[in-house]
Design an enzyme around this catalytic site. Sequence first.
Site, mmCIF file in Angstrom:
data_model
loop_
_atom_site.group_PDB
_atom_site.id
_atom_site.type_symbol
_atom_site.label_atom_id
_atom_site.label_comp_id
_atom_site.label_asym_id
_atom_site.label_seq_id
_atom_site.Cartn_x
_atom_site.Cartn_y
_atom_site.Cartn_z
ATOM 1 N N SER A 177 23.440 33.821 51.335
ATOM 2 C CA SER A 177 23.164 35.221 50.996
ATOM 3 C C SER A 177 21.854 35.683 51.658
ATOM 4 O O SER A 177 21.726 35.565 52.869
ATOM 5 C CB SER A 177 23.141 35.357 49.483
ATOM 6 O OG SER A 177 23.185 36.704 49.086
ATOM 7 N N ASP A 220 34.381 38.680 50.284
ATOM 8 C CA ASP A 220 32.967 38.823 49.915
ATOM 9 C C ASP A 220 32.690 40.299 49.656
ATOM 10 O O ASP A 220 32.801 41.136 50.567
ATOM 11 C CB ASP A 220 32.102 38.288 51.080
ATOM 12 C CG ASP A 220 30.624 38.196 50.708
ATOM 13 O OD1 ASP A 220 30.155 38.956 49.834
ATOM 14 O OD2 ASP A 220 29.929 37.359 51.313
ATOM 15 N N HIS A 259 31.585 35.658 47.593
ATOM 16 C CA HIS A 259 30.254 35.527 48.185
ATOM 17 C C HIS A 259 29.572 34.200 47.864
ATOM 18 O O HIS A 259 28.931 33.595 48.713
ATOM 19 C CB HIS A 259 29.403 36.697 47.675
ATOM 20 C CG HIS A 259 28.039 36.784 48.274
ATOM 21 N ND1 HIS A 259 27.805 37.166 49.579
ATOM 22 C CD2 HIS A 259 26.811 36.551 47.744
ATOM 23 C CE1 HIS A 259 26.509 37.162 49.820
ATOM 24 N NE2 HIS A 259 25.874 36.795 48.729
#
Lengths: 444, 431
Positions: B248, B339, B374
Site C-alpha cells: 500500500s 483492489d 488490497h
Amino acid sequence: MLAPIRTVSTERGTCPLLTVQPNRAQVDEKFQIVIMNLLPNQKVTLHSLHQSEDKDFWEAFGHYISDENGTVTVAKDESLGGTYEGTEQMGLLWSMRPVPGSRPGLRLRKMNILTPIVIHISVYNGHLSQDFSQQTPLASSVTERWYVAPGVQRVNIRENGVRGTLFLPPGPGPYPGVLDLWGGGGGLVEYRSGLLASHGFASMALEYLAPEELRTADVDVSYFEKAYQILQNHPKVHRDRMAMLGLSFGSAVTLSMAAYSKVIKPQCCVCISGSHVFPVDKSLFEVFEEMKKYMGRIYMNKENQVIHRDIILPIPSDPALKVDVGRIKCPLLLVNAGDDQNWASVESAEDVSHMEMMMEKAGNRHLLTVLTYPDAGHLIEPPYSPHFRASNFILQEIKEKIVMLWGGQTKPHAYAQEDSWEKILTFLRQHLYFSSNFAVKAKL
Amino acid sequence: MYSLYRSVSTQKRTCPLLSVQPIRGLVDEKFKFVVTNLPPNQKVTLHSLHQSDDKDFWEAFGHYVSDEHGSVTGFKDESLGGTFEGTEPMGLLWSMRPTSGSRHGIRLRKRDTFRPMEVCISVYSGHISQGFSQQTPLATSVSERWYIAPGVKRVNIREKNLRGTLFLPPGSGPYPAVLDLWGGGGGLVEYRSAILASHGFASMALEYLGPEDLRLEDTDASYFERAYQILNNHPMVKKDNLAVLGLSIGSVITLNMVSYSKVIKPKCCVCISGSHLVPVNKSLFELFEQLKNHADKLRVNEDNQVIYRNLHLAISCESGKVDVGRIKCPLLLVNGDDDQTFPAVESAEDMAMMMEKAGNRHLLEILTYPGAGHLIEPPYSPHFRATKYKLQETNETIVMLWGGQTKPHAYAQEDAWKKILAFLWQHLSAP
C-alpha cells in the site's frame, strides 16, 4: 517452498541452506534435515547441541558428503562417521552424549515439560569430531521438541496421600485413562504422561518413591488402588477405558495390581523392562526388605558399574515368589530388552510364557504379547532420546549412590525405543479407543 | 486388527480422533486435519476458533460427511457448506470471520509475535452453523501457528526519532535483509518481518506513521534513507544484500525511494498493492496535505464503505508520476484486480509502458490476482473486504473498502507469498 538455488562457486561462502522440518515437533515425531547450496561432494559435519535443564551440554554429529548438486538429505544419505553411522534420519538426537569434559554418569531427562527441548543444529565444513565450539558453522538452525501438544492441561494431584500429575488432552473428553509408573529412580517423572496426553490419553504420572514425602512403609497396594481410583473417577476420564503402564519396578507394580487387586481392573497393561518376580503385594518397605536378601547376587563390573539383573535369577520356581500371571484377565504387552543388565526381563518373559500352561488353562494365553529387542538396554523410553548404557543411580535397597549398568548398544536401543513406542500406542489405542467391547455391536 | 463389527452406536460419543499435523507450524505452513473413528457417512462440522490479541473471537467452519470408514480427511474431502466450500485444506483459517455479536469492521492482526496464534479445532456432530459454544464437540485439538521460527531474535531499533523492530534469523549470519514497510494504518507492525526472519532474512519493520515523537513533517526521504542505512550497516546483515518490501503506501514509498534515492539501492524490491501515481517529493506531511485536497474524490458505496482508489488518479494529474524508468533493480509487483483502495492494476500497466520506453522493462514482474483485494498479506490469514480505518488525511475513522472475495483472495495470499519468497531468495542469496 524455498526456491532450489544452485550456486556453483569456487569460494567457500556459498550461503548453504539448512532446513529442519518440522522445527517445532513432538518428541516422538521425526524431522527432515536437508542441507542445500553446498559445493558438490563437499565434506560436511552435521552437529546437534542441547543444554539440559541441569546445564550439561549434549551433542551428536554425523559426517556427510554432499551429492553432485551440493545437497545432503539426512533421511536418504549415509553418515560416514561420528556418533552415528548409516542412513539414520534421527541419529542427531538418539546418538547424543555429554560433551567431552562433562560430569560422568549423566542421564538426560526433561523435568519441566511445559517448555520445549531446544536443539541447535549446525553444519560445519569438513569432517570434524571435536572442538565444534571453536568453529564457525556454515549454517545453523534451532529446533524445538515438545512433550506436550498445545491445549494439553497439567493438573497437580495431591489427594488422600496420593501424589501425581495428571495430563489431560484438549477438549471435553472423556478420555481413556493411563496410570503411568516409572521405576526405582523415584520422584515424579512427567514427560511420558505429557506425551501420552498428546496422543489422546488422560495420563497420570504417579509418584510412589519419594524419600522426603512418602514413607515406603505407607506405599502399599492401597496406595496404588487409591491412585487408580482418583484417575478413574476424574470427570474427564472414561472409567471403563483404563490402562496401566509401567517401566522397571513400575512393571512389577503393574503386574501385581493387574493380578491381585480387586479395585484395579484395567482394560490392558503395558510392562516395559519388568519382571513378575518380587510381587508387590505388600508395602514397598517390605518388598525392598525382601529384595535386600538377594543383594549378594548384585555385582560390579570392572568399570565399577552395578549389574543388578541377577537379583531375580534364577527365576524361582516357587509360585509364591512370583506374580500369578495366570490371574491376569486383560491384554498384556511386555516390552523387553535383550541386553537388559538391570532386570532379567527377557528370562522373566520366557517364564511368563512358559506359564502358558497356566494361562492356557485360564484361557488367557492369547492376552499376552511379548516384544523383545536384541541389544537394547533396560531404559526403553519414548523415541529419539539418547541411550544411556550406564548412569548414576541411587539404589533404593541400600540407599547408596552407584553407577547402574542399564545395558544396550546405542543403535539397536534407539530402534527399540522407536518401534516399541509405536506398538505401545497402537496397543493402547486398540484396547482403549477402538475396542468393540464398548460400543453397541451391530452386524451390517 | 479391528473387529469386523461396525459400532453403530445410538449414543453420540464414539470417541472420534482428531489429528492436526503439524500441531505447531509457521503461519505460512499448511496443516492437515484428519478425523477418524466416526460412524460411516456421518454429518460432522469442522470448526476453528481463535481469540485474537485484541480479545475478539474469530471462527470458521466446514460441513463434511465421513466416508465409509468413518473418516474425514481435510486435504481430500469436500466441505459442503459453511464459511468455505470445496476441497480446501486451509479453509478453516482463511475463511475465519468475527463470531456473531463481535464489534464491526475489525481486522485480525498479531501483535505479540513471540506467542503463537492458538486455533482451537473441533469436530461437532451434524451440520451446524451457529451456537457452537453451546454444543459439546466430539473431539478437539489445539493448533499453534507461529510467526517466528525457533531461534529468531527480536531487536528494538531506536535511533533518534526512528523506530523499528529488527528480526534476525537463528545462527550467526550475516544475512540478506529486507526493509519492511506497511501502509497508511501506521504503527509498528512486526509480524511480516517476523515470518521473513523465519525464512532466513534479517527483516526490519519500520514505523513511519504514528509515533508521537515523529512528526509527518520530518518523515521525508532522509528518514527512509536512514532506516535503510541502519539496516545495511548492521553487523549481522550482509552489506548491500538488501531488498525493500512494501504494501500500500509502503509500496508508494518504495517506488519513490528506489527511483530517486542515492542512498537506497536495494538488490530488488517487492511492491504489494502499490501505485506509482503519487510522487513523494517532500515529507509525508506534504503528501497527506495533497491527498486531503482531493478528498472529494473519495466515494462511498451503499454500505457506507469508502472507496479510495480514485484519489491517486487525481493526484497524478496534478503532480505526475514516479519516474519508474530510473529503476535499476528487479521489481516485483503484486496486485489484486478487485483492489478498491489503490488503482494498483492500472498503475502496473502504466509502469510497464513507462519502463518499456525507458529500456528497463525486463526488470519488472507483475502478478495480478483476479478477485483479490488490497490487503494481500501472508497466507491463511482471513480476508477483510472492509474494515475500520483511520484516514491520515482527515483524522477520521471510516470503514475502508479493501475489496476482494474471500476464496480468490486467500489463493492470492498463498500464491503471492510463495513467489515473493522465491523472488527474494533469487536476488538476495547470490554472493
